[in-house]
Scaffold this motif. Structure first.
Motif, PDB file in Angstrom:
ATOM      1  N   PRO A  61      27.000  46.864  40.267  1.00 20.32           N
ATOM      2  CA  PRO A  61      27.026  48.049  40.886  1.00 20.32           C
ATOM      3  C   PRO A  61      27.450  49.061  39.712  1.00 20.32           C
ATOM      4  O   PRO A  61      27.933  48.464  38.555  1.00 20.32           O
ATOM      5  CB  PRO A  61      28.655  48.097  41.552  1.00 20.32           C
ATOM      6  CG  PRO A  61      29.177  46.545  41.291  1.00 20.32           C
ATOM      7  CD  PRO A  61      28.009  45.737  40.814  1.00 20.32           C
TER       8      PRO A  61
ATOM      9  N   ASN B 215      29.304  51.378  37.042  1.00 20.25           N
ATOM     10  CA  ASN B 215      30.694  51.507  36.212  1.00 20.25           C
ATOM     11  C   ASN B 215      31.220  50.174  36.206  1.00 20.25           C
ATOM     12  O   ASN B 215      32.548  49.997  36.022  1.00 20.25           O
ATOM     13  CB  ASN B 215      31.495  52.489  37.088  1.00 20.25           C
ATOM     14  CG  ASN B 215      30.961  53.758  36.808  1.00 20.25           C
ATOM     15  OD1 ASN B 215      30.571  54.372  35.650  1.00 20.25           O
ATOM     16  ND2 ASN B 215      31.012  54.713  37.598  1.00 20.25           N
TER      17      ASN B 215
ATOM     18  N   GLY C  28      30.585  47.765  34.225  1.00 20.14           N
ATOM     19  CA  GLY C  28      30.598  47.747  32.627  1.00 20.14           C
ATOM     20  C   GLY C  28      29.383  47.158  32.093  1.00 20.14           C
ATOM     21  O   GLY C  28      29.439  46.278  31.005  1.00 20.14           O
TER      22      GLY C  28
ATOM     23  N   SER D 166      26.747  48.306  30.673  1.00 17.93           N
ATOM     24  CA  SER D 166      26.168  48.972  29.341  1.00 17.93           C
ATOM     25  C   SER D 166      27.327  48.553  28.209  1.00 17.93           C
ATOM     26  O   SER D 166      26.710  48.128  27.218  1.00 17.93           O
ATOM     27  CB  SER D 166      26.116  50.191  29.420  1.00 17.93           C
ATOM     28  OG  SER D 166      25.325  50.735  30.564  1.00 17.93           O
TER      29      SER D 166
ATOM     30  N   ALA E 189      21.203  48.841  33.938  1.00 20.09           N
ATOM     31  CA  ALA E 189      22.171  50.216  34.495  1.00 20.09           C
ATOM     32  C   ALA E 189      21.550  51.639  34.623  1.00 20.09           C
ATOM     33  O   ALA E 189      21.785  52.249  35.478  1.00 20.09           O
ATOM     34  CB  ALA E 189      23.036  50.428  33.336  1.00 20.09           C
TER      35      ALA E 189
ATOM     36  N   LYS F  12      36.230  43.581  33.104  1.00 16.43           N
ATOM     37  CA  LYS F  12      37.498  44.314  32.921  1.00 16.43           C
ATOM     38  C   LYS F  12      38.676  43.512  33.096  1.00 16.43           C
ATOM     39  O   LYS F  12      39.787  44.083  33.702  1.00 16.43           O
ATOM     40  CB  LYS F  12      37.797  45.619  33.847  1.00 16.43           C
ATOM     41  CG  LYS F  12      36.366  46.534  33.667  1.00 16.43           C
ATOM     42  CD  LYS F  12      36.353  48.013  34.378  1.00 16.43           C
ATOM     43  CE  LYS F  12      35.116  48.650  34.313  1.00 16.43           C
ATOM     44  NZ  LYS F  12      35.213  49.609  34.900  1.00 16.43           N
TER      45      LYS F  12
ATOM     46  N   ASP G 285      40.676  42.643  31.203  1.00 11.64           N
ATOM     47  CA  ASP G 285      42.125  43.137  30.634  1.00 11.64           C
ATOM     48  C   ASP G 285      42.932  43.958  31.646  1.00 11.64           C
ATOM     49  O   ASP G 285      44.268  44.156  31.525  1.00 11.64           O
ATOM     50  CB  ASP G 285      41.676  43.864  29.449  1.00 11.64           C
ATOM     51  CG  ASP G 285      40.705  44.960  29.671  1.00 11.64           C
ATOM     52  OD1 ASP G 285      40.722  46.213  29.424  1.00 11.64           O
ATOM     53  OD2 ASP G 285      39.397  44.543  30.144  1.00 11.64           O
ATOM     54  N   LEU G 286      42.370  44.605  32.559  1.00 12.74           N
ATOM     55  CA  LEU G 286      42.953  45.472  33.414  1.00 12.74           C
ATOM     56  C   LEU G 286      43.655  44.687  34.654  1.00 12.74           C
ATOM     57  O   LEU G 286      44.317  45.287  35.441  1.00 12.74           O
ATOM     58  CB  LEU G 286      42.195  46.504  34.118  1.00 12.74           C
ATOM     59  CG  LEU G 286      41.560  47.467  32.864  1.00 12.74           C
ATOM     60  CD1 LEU G 286      40.641  48.336  33.747  1.00 12.74           C
ATOM     61  CD2 LEU G 286      42.508  48.124  32.111  1.00 12.74           C
TER      62      LEU G 286
ATOM     63  N   SER H  80      36.419  40.371  29.633  1.00 15.48           N
ATOM     64  CA  SER H  80      36.369  41.772  29.299  1.00 15.48           C
ATOM     65  C   SER H  80      35.439  42.408  28.053  1.00 15.48           C
ATOM     66  O   SER H  80      35.500  41.894  27.077  1.00 15.48           O
ATOM     67  CB  SER H  80      37.796  42.251  28.578  1.00 15.48           C
ATOM     68  OG  SER H  80      38.149  43.460  28.170  1.00 15.48           O
ATOM     69  N   ALA H  81      34.565  43.209  28.544  1.00 10.50           N
ATOM     70  CA  ALA H  81      33.575  43.559  27.782  1.00 10.50           C
ATOM     71  C   ALA H  81      34.193  44.354  26.352  1.00 10.50           C
ATOM     72  O   ALA H  81      33.558  44.603  25.770  1.00 10.50           O
ATOM     73  CB  ALA H  81      32.527  44.577  28.586  1.00 10.50           C
ATOM     74  N   THR H  82      35.355  45.136  26.868  1.00 14.13           N
ATOM     75  CA  THR H  82      36.028  45.928  25.904  1.00 14.13           C
ATOM     76  C   THR H  82      36.821  45.307  24.867  1.00 14.13           C
ATOM     77  O   THR H  82      36.780  45.217  23.683  1.00 14.13           O
ATOM     78  CB  THR H  82      36.907  47.000  26.303  1.00 14.13           C
ATOM     79  OG1 THR H  82      37.669  46.640  27.526  1.00 14.13           O
ATOM     80  CG2 THR H  82      36.030  48.269  27.079  1.00 14.13           C
TER      81      THR H  82
HETATM   82  P1  GDP Z   1      27.807  50.336  33.623  1.00 17.27           P
HETATM   83  O1  GDP Z   1      27.647  51.662  34.705  1.00 17.27           O
HETATM   84  O2  GDP Z   1      27.906  49.301  34.802  1.00 17.27           O
HETATM   85  O3  GDP Z   1      27.182  50.525  32.704  1.00 17.27           O
HETATM   86  O4  GDP Z   1      29.461  50.676  33.263  1.00 17.27           O
HETATM   87  P2  GDP Z   1      29.876  50.979  31.805  1.00 17.27           P
HETATM   88  O5  GDP Z   1      29.349  50.031  30.693  1.00 17.27           O
HETATM   89  O6  GDP Z   1      29.294  52.635  31.524  1.00 17.27           O
HETATM   90  O7  GDP Z   1      31.186  51.020  31.885  1.00 17.27           O
HETATM   91  C1  GDP Z   1      32.000  51.732  32.827  1.00 17.27           C
HETATM   92  C2  GDP Z   1      33.355  52.308  32.241  1.00 17.27           C
HETATM   93  O8  GDP Z   1      34.000  51.011  32.526  1.00 17.27           O
HETATM   94  C3  GDP Z   1      33.633  52.723  30.876  1.00 17.27           C
HETATM   95  O9  GDP Z   1      34.339  53.914  31.022  1.00 17.27           O
HETATM   96  C4  GDP Z   1      33.896  51.631  30.137  1.00 17.27           C
HETATM   97  O10 GDP Z   1      34.530  52.026  28.973  1.00 17.27           O
HETATM   98  C5  GDP Z   1      34.563  50.839  31.178  1.00 17.27           C
HETATM   99  N1  GDP Z   1      34.736  49.572  30.694  1.00 17.27           N
HETATM  100  C6  GDP Z   1      33.752  48.390  30.582  1.00 17.27           C
HETATM  101  N2  GDP Z   1      34.017  47.399  30.355  1.00 17.27           N
HETATM  102  C7  GDP Z   1      35.544  47.326  30.478  1.00 17.27           C
HETATM  103  C8  GDP Z   1      36.584  46.262  30.457  1.00 17.27           C
HETATM  104  O11 GDP Z   1      36.344  45.072  30.038  1.00 17.27           O
HETATM  105  N3  GDP Z   1      37.750  46.495  30.320  1.00 17.27           N
HETATM  106  C9  GDP Z   1      38.113  48.044  30.458  1.00 17.27           C
HETATM  107  N4  GDP Z   1      39.263  48.328  30.402  1.00 17.27           N
HETATM  108  N5  GDP Z   1      37.334  49.010  30.725  1.00 17.27           N
HETATM  109  C10 GDP Z   1      35.959  48.801  30.577  1.00 17.27           C
END
Ligand code: GDP
Length: 485
Positions: free
Chosen positions: A227, A229, A231, A233, A275, A332, A334-335, A389-391
Motif C-alpha cells: 500500500p 506510504n 515505505g 521507496s 511504488a 516502521k 521503530d515506531l 525499519s527502513a529508516t
Molecule cells: P512508499 O509510498 O511505500 O514508497 O513509502 P515511502 O518510502 O515514500 O515512505 C512513506 C513515509 O514513511 C515517508 O515519510 C518515510 O520517511 C516514512 N518511512 C518509511 N519507512 C520508515 C520507517 O521504517 N520508519 C519510519 N519512522 N518512517 C518510515
C-alpha cells in the motif's frame, strides 16, 4: 559466382574516451593496406610492435602498439589489425579521420565483428550469445555461465547430438534405399530407434533444470509492492545505498519504475520498486506502466511492504495473485510502541525468537485469510514475515541475508545449466517432440515417416547452433551488441 569484395570495417572496441588506452580494430580485406597507410608497414603476425601513426601529410598522430592477425586465424576470420592508442578523444578522432579517408573502409555497425566471426564459422550462434552475455555479465555467477556458453557448453553438446541423429537417419535411409537387397541387414531401424531414445532422454534431462540458466542470466526478479506510504521507496533506497551489494542503480525507462541490480554472493538479483506504478493518460507513459506492471507481476518474489503502525488487514487486501512467493515486510517497526512495559520493540522480540516468522500464528493466519480470499493461495511455511525499519535499518540485514539465501536456493547449480535463453529451450523442446513422434510405436513400420521426424529433430538442433534458418534471428541477437564488438 564469387561474392563482391567485402568492405573493411573499423571501430573503437574499448570503452568511451578519455581513457588510458583506446583499442581500434580493423577487419576485412583492406586491413593490411590500412596499416601500411597509417604506420608504413605490416608488423609480424601476432606480435606487438611499437609504431608511429601518421596522417597523410606525415604529421604524427600518436605513438601506439600495432598488432596484425592475418586471416583466417583471426577473431573474425578475416585480416584483422588492432591499434592500441592513447585513449584521448582527439587521438581517436584523428585515427578515425585517417581511416575514413582510405578506400573501402567504413565504420562498423554494432556487433559486426562478431557477426563476421559467426559467418566465417569462428563461432556458432550459442557462442555468439555467450559472448554477448559475457560482456553484459554483472556477477560471478553470470560470468561463469556466459563463459561456459561462449566456449561451447551448449553448442558443442547440440552438435554432438545432431551428429548422432544424422547417424540414426543414415541407418533409416539405408533401410529405405536398399529394402529389396538381400545383403543389407534387415534390422537397421532398431539401432536407429535406440539412438533416438537415448538422445531423447539426454535432452529431456538437460531441459529439466527448473529454468535456472535463464534465471541466472537475467537475474532473479524481486518486486517491492504494498500500500502507499508503507515505505517501499525508503526500503529500496536503503538497498541501493548498501554499496557492497549494488551493481547499477538506475531509473527505468519511465519514472514509474525504479530498479536496482544487486550482487548477492555472486548471484544477480534485480529489485523493482512498484511504488510509482499508477494510471496515466499519456500513451507513452502508459506503455511504461504496463511494462512495469508486467515485470512486477512476473517477479520471482514479492516483498509486500506494510506499515507496522497501521492495522494489517486493510493493508493486505490489495495483494495480487502471486506468480510465486510473497514475503510480508512489516516496516516502521521503530515506531511500534514498547511491548508489555518492557523496553523492547516487537522487532527485538522477533530477533530473539529465530523462528518467529513461522510461529507467529495470528499474523500468518491473518495473511492467509486475505490471500485465500483474493486468490486461493496459502501462505505456506516457505513464505516469511519480516519486521524491519527502513529508516533505522533494524532488521534490514536479516532481510537481505534471507534474500541472498533465497537467490542461492533458486540459482544453485545454475552455472552449469545448458539452457540460458527461451530460444534454446524452444529448439530443444522441438527436438524432443520430433524424437517422441519418431519413437511412437506405429511409426517403426513407416521408415519414410520415421526418417522425416529424425530430420525435423536434427533441424531443430541445427537451428540452435545457427547452422540453418539463421536469418530471422540474427538481427535480434546482434541488436544487443555494442559497436566495436
Ligand atoms: P512508499 O509510498 O511505500 O514508497 O513509502 P515511502 O518510502 O515514500 O515512505 C512513506 C513515509 O514513511 C515517508 O515519510 C518515510 O520517511 C516514512 N518511512 C518509511 N519507512 C520508515 C520507517 O521504517 N520508519 C519510519 N519512522 N518512517 C518510515
Amino acid at each position: 559466382m564469387s561474392e563482391p569484395m567485402r568492405e573493411t570495417i573499423y571501430a573503437l572496441s574499448s570503452g568511451r574516451p578519455p581513457a588510458a588506452i583506446a583499442v581500434v580494430r580493423i577487419s576485412g580485406p583492406g586491413a593490411g593496406e590500412a596499416l601500411k597507410a597509417l604506420i608504413g608497414k605490416i608488423p609480424a603476425p601476432r606480435q606487438a610492435a611499437l609504431v608511429r601513426i601518421r596522417r597523410r601529410d606525415n604529421e604524427t598522430i600518436d605513438h601506439a602498439i600495432a598488432l596484425w592477425f592475418p586471416g583466417p586465424h583471426s577473431e573474425t576470420g578475416e585480416d584483422v589489425a588492432e591499434l592500441q592508442l592513447h585513449g584521448g578523444r582527439a587521438v581517436v578522432a584523428a585515427v578515425f579521420a585517417a581511416l575514413s579517408d582510405l578506400p573501402g573502409l567504413r565504420p562498423a555497425e554494432a556487433g559486426e565483428f562478431t557477426r563476421r566471426a559467426f559467418e566465417n564459422g569462428k563461432l556458432d550462434l550459442t557462442a555468439v550469445e555467450g559472448l554477448a552475455d559475457l560482456v553484459m555479465a554483472e556477477t560471478e555467477g553470470q560470468r561463469r555461465l556466459a563463459l561456459r556458453q561462449m566456449t561451447g557448453a551448449l553448442g558443442g553438446r547440440a552438435e554432438a547430438w545432431r551428429a548422432q541423429l544424422v547417424q540414426a537417419l543414415a541407418l533409416v535411409e539405408a533401410r529405405i534405399d536398399f529394402s529389396d537387397e538381400a545383403d543389407v541387414p534387415q534390422d537397421l531401424v532398431a539401432p536407429a530407434l535406440q539412438i533416438a531414445r537415448a538422445l531423447e532422454g539426454e535432452i529431456v534431462l538437460a531441459l529439466a533444470d527448473g529454468g535456472r540458466g535463464e534465471r541466472l542470466r537475467e537475474g532473479l526478479v524481486v518486486a517491492i509492492a504494498g500500500p502507499p506510504n508503507a515505505g517501499k521507496s525508503t526500503l529500496l533506497n536503503r538497498i541501493a545505498k548498501r554499496e557492497a551489494a549494488i551493481v547499477s542503480p538506475y531509473a527505468g525507462t519511465t519514472r514509474d519504475i525504479i530498479e536496482v541490480h544487486l550482487d548477492l554472493g555472486g548471484l544477480p538479483v534485480t529489485v523493482l520498486d512498484t511504488a510509482g506504478i499508477r494510471e496515466t493518460a499519456d500513451p507513452v507513459e502508459r506503455e511504461g506502466v504496463t511494462r512495469a506492471r508486467d515485470r512486477a507481476s512476473a517477479a520471482d518474489l514479492v516483498l509486500w511492504v506494510v506499515d507496522a503502525t497501521s492495522p494489517l488487514e486493510s493493508q493486505l487486501s490489495e495483494i495480487g495473485a502471486p506468480s510465486s512467493a510473497i514475503w510480508i515486510v512489516r516496516n516502521k517497526i521503530d515506531l511500534v510502541q514498547l511491548v508489555s512495559g518492557k523496553n523492547e520493540s516487537l522487532f527485538q522480540i522477533s530477533r530473539k525468537n529465530e523462528s518467529y516468522d513461522r510461529t507467529n500464528r495470528p499474523l500468518t493466519s491473518m495473511v492467509n485469510k486475505e490471500l485465500t480470499r483474493n486468490n486461493e493461495f496459502e501462505f505456506s511455511r516457505n513464505e516469511r514475515i519480516f519486521d524491519i525499519s527502513a529508516t533505522t535499518g533494524d532488521g534490514f540485514e536479516a532481510l537481505l541475508t534471507q534474500l541472498a539465501k533465497y537467490a542461492e536456493g533458486f540459482l544453485t547449480g545454475a552455472e552449469s545449466a545448458l539452457v540460458t535463453r527461451a530460444r534454446h529451450r524452444k529448439a530443444l523442446e522441438d527436438t524432443v517432440s520430433a524424437l517422441r513422434r519418431a519413437l511412437a510405436p506405429d511409426l517403426s513400420a513407416r521408415e519414410d515417416l520415421l526418417a522425416e521426424e529424425l530430420r525435423t529433430a536434427a533441424r531443430s538442433l541445427a537451428r540452435l547452433t545457427g547452422r540453418v534458418d539463421v536469418e530471422d534471428i540474427l538481427d535480434v541477437i546482434f541488436r544487443d551488441f555494442c559497436i566495436g564488438k
